[in-house]
Design a protein around this motif. Structure first.
Motif, mmCIF file in Angstrom:
data_model
loop_
_atom_site.group_PDB
_atom_site.id
_atom_site.type_symbol
_atom_site.label_atom_id
_atom_site.label_comp_id
_atom_site.label_asym_id
_atom_site.label_seq_id
_atom_site.Cartn_x
_atom_site.Cartn_y
_atom_site.Cartn_z
ATOM 1 N N THR A 198 1.141 5.652 6.060
ATOM 2 C CA THR A 198 1.189 6.676 7.099
ATOM 3 C C THR A 198 1.380 5.957 8.431
ATOM 4 O O THR A 198 0.635 5.027 8.745
ATOM 5 N N VAL A 199 2.387 6.383 9.186
ATOM 6 C CA VAL A 199 2.738 5.713 10.440
ATOM 7 C C VAL A 199 2.520 6.687 11.592
ATOM 8 O O VAL A 199 3.056 7.803 11.578
ATOM 9 N N ARG A 200 1.734 6.280 12.580
ATOM 10 C CA ARG A 200 1.453 7.095 13.748
ATOM 11 C C ARG A 200 1.954 6.392 14.999
ATOM 12 O O ARG A 200 1.483 5.302 15.334
ATOM 13 N N PHE A 201 2.898 7.029 15.651
ATOM 14 C CA PHE A 201 3.522 6.433 16.824
ATOM 15 C C PHE A 201 2.794 6.870 18.097
ATOM 16 O O PHE A 201 2.267 7.985 18.174
ATOM 17 N N PRO A 202 2.793 6.020 19.115
ATOM 18 C CA PRO A 202 2.225 6.419 20.409
ATOM 19 C C PRO A 202 3.196 7.348 21.141
ATOM 20 O O PRO A 202 4.348 7.521 20.727
ATOM 21 N N VAL A 243 -0.655 1.968 11.520
ATOM 22 C CA VAL A 243 -0.171 2.025 10.136
ATOM 23 C C VAL A 243 -1.384 2.090 9.220
ATOM 24 O O VAL A 243 -2.251 1.219 9.270
ATOM 25 N N LEU A 244 -1.438 3.138 8.386
ATOM 26 C CA LEU A 244 -2.568 3.332 7.493
ATOM 27 C C LEU A 244 -2.109 3.241 6.050
ATOM 28 O O LEU A 244 -0.996 3.641 5.720
ATOM 29 N N GLY A 245 -2.992 2.754 5.177
ATOM 30 C CA GLY A 245 -2.700 2.731 3.756
ATOM 31 C C GLY A 245 -2.842 1.359 3.150
ATOM 32 O O GLY A 245 -2.988 0.350 3.846
ATOM 33 N N ASN A 246 -2.786 1.315 1.824
ATOM 34 C CA ASN A 246 -2.940 0.081 1.066
ATOM 35 C C ASN A 246 -1.597 -0.580 0.818
ATOM 36 O O ASN A 246 -0.548 0.083 0.781
ATOM 37 N N PHE A 247 -1.629 -1.853 0.607
ATOM 38 C CA PHE A 247 -0.426 -2.603 0.251
ATOM 39 C C PHE A 247 0.217 -1.986 -0.992
ATOM 40 O O PHE A 247 -0.448 -1.691 -1.981
ATOM 41 N N GLY A 248 1.527 -1.795 -0.933
ATOM 42 C CA GLY A 248 2.260 -1.258 -2.066
ATOM 43 C C GLY A 248 2.277 0.244 -2.159
ATOM 44 O O GLY A 248 3.001 0.804 -2.985
ATOM 45 N N VAL A 260 12.169 -8.628 -2.702
ATOM 46 C CA VAL A 260 11.861 -7.337 -3.308
ATOM 47 C C VAL A 260 10.690 -6.753 -2.526
ATOM 48 O O VAL A 260 9.682 -7.437 -2.311
ATOM 49 N N ALA A 261 10.835 -5.511 -2.072
ATOM 50 C CA ALA A 261 9.819 -4.940 -1.196
ATOM 51 C C ALA A 261 9.782 -3.424 -1.311
ATOM 52 O O ALA A 261 10.766 -2.783 -1.676
ATOM 53 N N GLN A 262 8.630 -2.877 -0.999
ATOM 54 C CA GLN A 262 8.511 -1.464 -0.683
ATOM 55 C C GLN A 262 8.552 -1.352 0.841
ATOM 56 O O GLN A 262 7.912 -2.145 1.544
ATOM 57 N N TYR A 263 9.289 -0.362 1.350
ATOM 58 C CA TYR A 263 9.418 -0.272 2.807
ATOM 59 C C TYR A 263 9.595 1.169 3.242
ATOM 60 O O TYR A 263 9.995 2.044 2.464
ATOM 61 N N THR A 264 9.290 1.410 4.507
ATOM 62 C CA THR A 264 9.693 2.636 5.192
ATOM 63 C C THR A 264 10.334 2.223 6.506
ATOM 64 O O THR A 264 9.944 1.213 7.118
ATOM 65 N N ALA A 265 11.309 3.002 6.950
ATOM 66 C CA ALA A 265 12.008 2.723 8.206
ATOM 67 C C ALA A 265 12.120 4.015 9.006
ATOM 68 O O ALA A 265 12.560 5.042 8.480
ATOM 69 N N HIS A 266 11.702 3.952 10.250
ATOM 70 C CA HIS A 266 11.790 5.093 11.155
ATOM 71 C C HIS A 266 12.712 4.763 12.326
ATOM 72 O O HIS A 266 12.819 3.595 12.733
ATOM 73 N N VAL A 267 13.363 5.789 12.871
ATOM 74 C CA VAL A 267 13.993 5.661 14.176
ATOM 75 C C VAL A 267 12.900 5.917 15.206
ATOM 76 O O VAL A 267 12.329 7.010 15.248
ATOM 77 N N TRP A 268 12.594 4.922 16.016
ATOM 78 C CA TRP A 268 11.526 5.038 17.012
ATOM 79 C C TRP A 268 12.160 5.426 18.342
ATOM 80 O O TRP A 268 12.647 4.578 19.084
ATOM 81 N N ASP A 269 12.161 6.724 18.626
ATOM 82 C CA ASP A 269 12.791 7.219 19.847
ATOM 83 C C ASP A 269 11.813 7.880 20.804
ATOM 84 O O ASP A 269 12.218 8.395 21.867
#
Length: 298
Positions: free
Chosen positions: A40-44, A31-36, A72-81
């Motif tokens: 960028t998410v890189r999966f194996p 997971v790359l990037g600053n808080f807030g 209260v949050a900023q978020y991203t959600a992926h389906v990890w398949d």
């Protein structure tokens, strides 16, 4: 408080601390990037190993998140398949942070966030049984595992409230102890014809702006009736985006420009509220009264 920005890539497999509860540290996702900021998410390669796993990539310095808090949050959600690992949802696509009662979100996220501090970035691998179970939303299957990156901006307990007392506006009287749930007394006269508002307690925070997500506690009454609504009764604050038509027009007009920490009394005539009614509590043509505590704005 916003943590110090981190510019380097952070790999979960390198993090050895901060696992808690039923989870374990170590889902091998970068997971790359600053808080807030949008991460960028890189999966194996390959599918996840299963089980609830979470860890803290950035440690906040704010209040500890309680099990009954509104988060209260900023978020991203992926389906990890292990295939395209598609993006499922992101608050960054919605124009404002997300808000959710921790005890009403999916089980895995609730377990992962509880006990961390505001200002933390928490990453969570959620197996199907800790997500939506046998009834996933459209576009998902019962076997889908999820991966979340959650930046916690705020957490508000059930008893959060503005500091200060009450006041009177057009015969409507607000009483209650400082920092507690207010009480509303309505006069026996007809309601005023227009939108009326008054800041009963002026907060010390920045003024709210159109488009912000505003965290509130509120108590409401229907003029001439006992019908009421209350976040205190519901057991947690609620958050709304203001100034963009996402709430009734009376709120959009009365709450933009109010300092955070304020308690506001608002009398909302039908044309700025629910002109056609809101069954079963509000009938067409009824006036509403709100006492709104503005707890935060994002």
């Amino acid at each position: 408080m916003r943590p110090t920005a981190l510019l380097a890539a952070l790999s979960l497999v390198l993090v050895t601390a901060c696992a808690s509860g039923d989870g374990q540290a170590g889902p091998e996702v970068e997971v790359l990037g600053n808080f807030g900021d949008r991460p960028t998410v890189r999966f194996p390669e390959g599918a996840p190993s299963g089980g609830l796993k979470f860890t803290e990539l950035m440690t906040g310095t704010g209040a500890e998140i309680g099990g009954n808090d509104l988060v209260v949050a900023q978020y991203t959600a992926h389906v990890w398949d292990g295939k395209d690992n598609r993006l499922l949802a992101s608050s960054f696509n919605q124009g404002a942070p997300a808000s959710f009662p921790l005890n009403q979100t999916i089980t895995g996220v609730g377990k992962a966030l509880r006990g961390h501090k505001v200002g933390s970035r928490v990453v969570v691998a959620v197996p199907p049984e800790e997500a939506y179970g046998p009834n996933p939303p459209g576009g998902m299957t019962v076997e889908d595992e999820l991966f979340y990156v959650v930046d916690v901006l705020g957490a508000f307990p059930p008893d959060a409230a503005a500091k200060g007392g009450g006041g009177v506006l057009d015969g409507v009287r607000v009483t209650g102890t400082s920092g507690g749930r207010p009480a509303i007394s309505l006069p026996g006269t007809a309601p005023p014809g227009g939108l009326r508002s008054k800041i009963l307690v002026r907060g010390a925070g920045a003024e709210t702006r159109a488009g912000q997500l505003v965290v509130t506690q509120y108590e409401s009454r229907v003029w001439g009736k006992d019908a009421s609504d209350s976040t205190w009764a519901a057991g947690h604050p609620k958050a709304f985006q203001i100034g963009k038509g996402r709430v009734i027009a009376g709120w959009d007009r009365a709450l933009v420009g109010v300092p955070v920490g304020s308690r506001v009394l608002v009398i909302v005539p039908p044309r700025f509220g629910y002109e056609n009614g809101l069954p079963p509590s509000v009938e067409p043509g009824e006036t509403l009264v709100f006492v709104v505590d503005v707890l935060a704005a994002y």
